[in-house]
Every structure is written in C-alpha cells, then in structure tokens.
Design an enzyme around this catalytic site. Structure first.
Site, PDB file in Angstrom:
ATOM      1  N   ARG A  67       0.821  -1.213   0.000  1.00  0.00           N
ATOM      2  CA  ARG A  67       0.000   0.000   0.000  1.00  0.00           C
ATOM      3  C   ARG A  67       0.855   1.263   0.000  1.00  0.00           C
ATOM      4  NH1 ARG A  67      -5.135   1.143   1.090  1.00  0.00           N
ATOM      5  NH2 ARG A  67      -5.565  -0.968   1.838  1.00  0.00           N
ATOM      6  N   GLU A  75      -1.162  -7.858  -3.802  1.00  0.00           N
ATOM      7  CA  GLU A  75      -2.222  -6.875  -4.047  1.00  0.00           C
ATOM      8  C   GLU A  75      -1.664  -5.472  -3.888  1.00  0.00           C
ATOM      9  OE1 GLU A  75      -5.834  -4.827  -1.605  1.00  0.00           O
ATOM     10  OE2 GLU A  75      -5.531  -6.968  -1.262  1.00  0.00           O
ATOM     11  N   THR A 111      -8.466  -1.833  -2.983  1.00  0.00           N
ATOM     12  CA  THR A 111      -9.238  -0.614  -2.734  1.00  0.00           C
ATOM     13  C   THR A 111      -9.981  -0.188  -3.993  1.00  0.00           C
ATOM     14  OG1 THR A 111      -7.408   0.022  -1.255  1.00  0.00           O
ATOM     15  CG2 THR A 111      -9.178   1.594  -1.495  1.00  0.00           C
ATOM     16  N   LYS A 171     -13.221 -10.811   1.720  1.00  0.00           N
ATOM     17  CA  LYS A 171     -12.195 -10.113   2.501  1.00  0.00           C
ATOM     18  C   LYS A 171     -12.778  -9.714   3.853  1.00  0.00           C
ATOM     19  CE  LYS A 171      -9.764  -5.639   2.487  1.00  0.00           C
ATOM     20  NZ  LYS A 171      -9.310  -4.519   1.635  1.00  0.00           N
ATOM     21  N   GLY A 221      -4.098  -4.910   9.710  1.00  0.00           N
ATOM     22  CA  GLY A 221      -3.438  -5.176  10.980  1.00  0.00           C
ATOM     23  C   GLY A 221      -2.855  -6.563  11.115  1.00  0.00           C
ATOM     24  N   GLY A 235       1.522  -6.781   5.023  1.00  0.00           N
ATOM     25  CA  GLY A 235       2.141  -5.687   4.290  1.00  0.00           C
ATOM     26  C   GLY A 235       3.483  -5.304   4.841  1.00  0.00           C
TER      27      GLY A 235
END
Length: 211
Positions: free
Chosen positions: A21, A44, A74, A134, A163, A183
């Site tokens: 991200r 992703e 997103t 998800k 998280g 991530g």
C-alpha cells in the site's frame, strides 16, 4: 450470477498474500520480490493515487515474467475497475461490498473479492455467488469473528486484511481464515523468518506424512 471461485486456484500455493500500500514503484517492486522469494505468489496493490496505478502496472509486468499473480486493491468504483483492467490486474479487492463494482470486475475478467464485516454482508455476498470474501478490518474483527462466521456460513472463504503480521497470522489461520494478507511485515527482517515458518508449515500440511 457472479462468482469468484477462481481464488481457490490463485491461493493454492500459500496461505499468505502481500499487500503493498502506497509504497511507490521502486519500493513496491522490491517488497514484491521479497514476497515472491519467500514463497508468497500473490500480491495486491491498492490503487488510490496516480503513483499507485503506476506501481500496479510495473509490478504486474514484473510478476508476469515470474509467473506470479497481482491484483488491484481498494477498488471502490467502476473507474477503478477500468484502471485495474488496463494495468493488467488479475483480480480486484474492495474494502466493502458493492454489487455494481463486483459485477463490473467479473465482467472484465477479474474475479472480485468484496470486503465484509457483518453477517448481513457475508450472507448478501454468498447469495450473489461470491464465496471468497475479505474480512476487514481483521484486527478489529478478531480471530473469533472468523470462527463465528463459519458456523452459519461454512462455505465462506475468508482472506483477513488489516493489521495482520507474523505475530497474529497463525491465530487467524487456525481460526479458519484461508489466507492472511500482510504488508509492512515484509519489510521487517525480524518477521520474515516467522512468515517463512508459516509457509513451510502449510507446505508440510499439504504434502502429508507420506509424500
């Protein structure tokens, strides 16, 4: 009816997915390579800025050379679906459940994964033909939420996002999550061995004692 059973094949190799991200192109490429080298085949990239879109396009091209899979995250509008398709994304992920968006993604050849956080949303998604969902935000929902949802919805396959790291990934997998999305953990050298251990444990489980 929309369906996204394609994720069963997409996630066949590992119970982890990487989420990159807002990292920019170069950093996204580097972290994607770390994930791929570790054994995480699926990445992703959320698309919220022009820089994100460029990163998605670049990482998708790199993934194609290595036989890996990259999706767009997103995705909350029809324009996002178009952008994801143009960038070469293999699938889309959304933070919530928008039937118009998931239908457009499916029609564009990208299996959609909507976000859910309530029994109502899970039931609506399953009714629409979507079995891979998800669970977001997973750290707020908790591993007990996954266990609770499997009672009334045994066919739902949850990917936990939000998280997640090496410290709690195992707990969510034991609770019944099919995939955990990580991530920043991929940039933490102290977490990489733990993630590798989760992947190795999964491989041993799949191979069985007589392989």
């Amino acid at each position: 009816m929309i369906e996204n059973e394609q994720f069963t094949e997409i996630f066949a190799t590992a119970p982890l997915m990487a989420i990159l991200r807002g990292m920019g192109t170069e950093r996204s490429l580097a972290v994607a390579a770390t994930a791929w080298d570790l054994g995480i085949d699926v990445v992703e990239l959320p698309i919220q800025t022009p820089e994100d879109i460029q990163a998605l396009t670049t990482v998708t091209a790199a993934a194609r050379e290595r036989g890996m899979v990259v999706g767009a995250g997103t995705v909350v509008s029809l324009e996002h679906v178009r952008i994801a398709s143009d960038a070469g994304a293999a699938f889309t992920v959304s933070p919530g459940f928008d039937l118009e968006v998931v239908r457009a993604s499916s029609e564009a050849g990208m299996p959609p994964m909507p976000g859910v956080a309530t029994p109502t949303e899970v039931q609506m998604a399953l009714k629409s033909g979507l079995t891979w969902l998800k669970a977001f935000p997973a750290s707020v929902l908790g591993a007990s939420w996954i266990r609770a949802m499997h009672g009334p919805f045994p066919h739902a396959k949850f990917v936990t996002t939000g998280g997640m790291d090496a410290a709690n990934a195992g707990e969510f997998l034991r609770a019944g999550a099919r995939v955990v999305a990580v991530g920043s953990a991929l940039e933490d050298s102290s977490q990489l061995p733990k993630l590798a251990a989760l992947l190795e444990s999964d491989r041993q489980t799949k191979s069985g004692p007589f392989s």
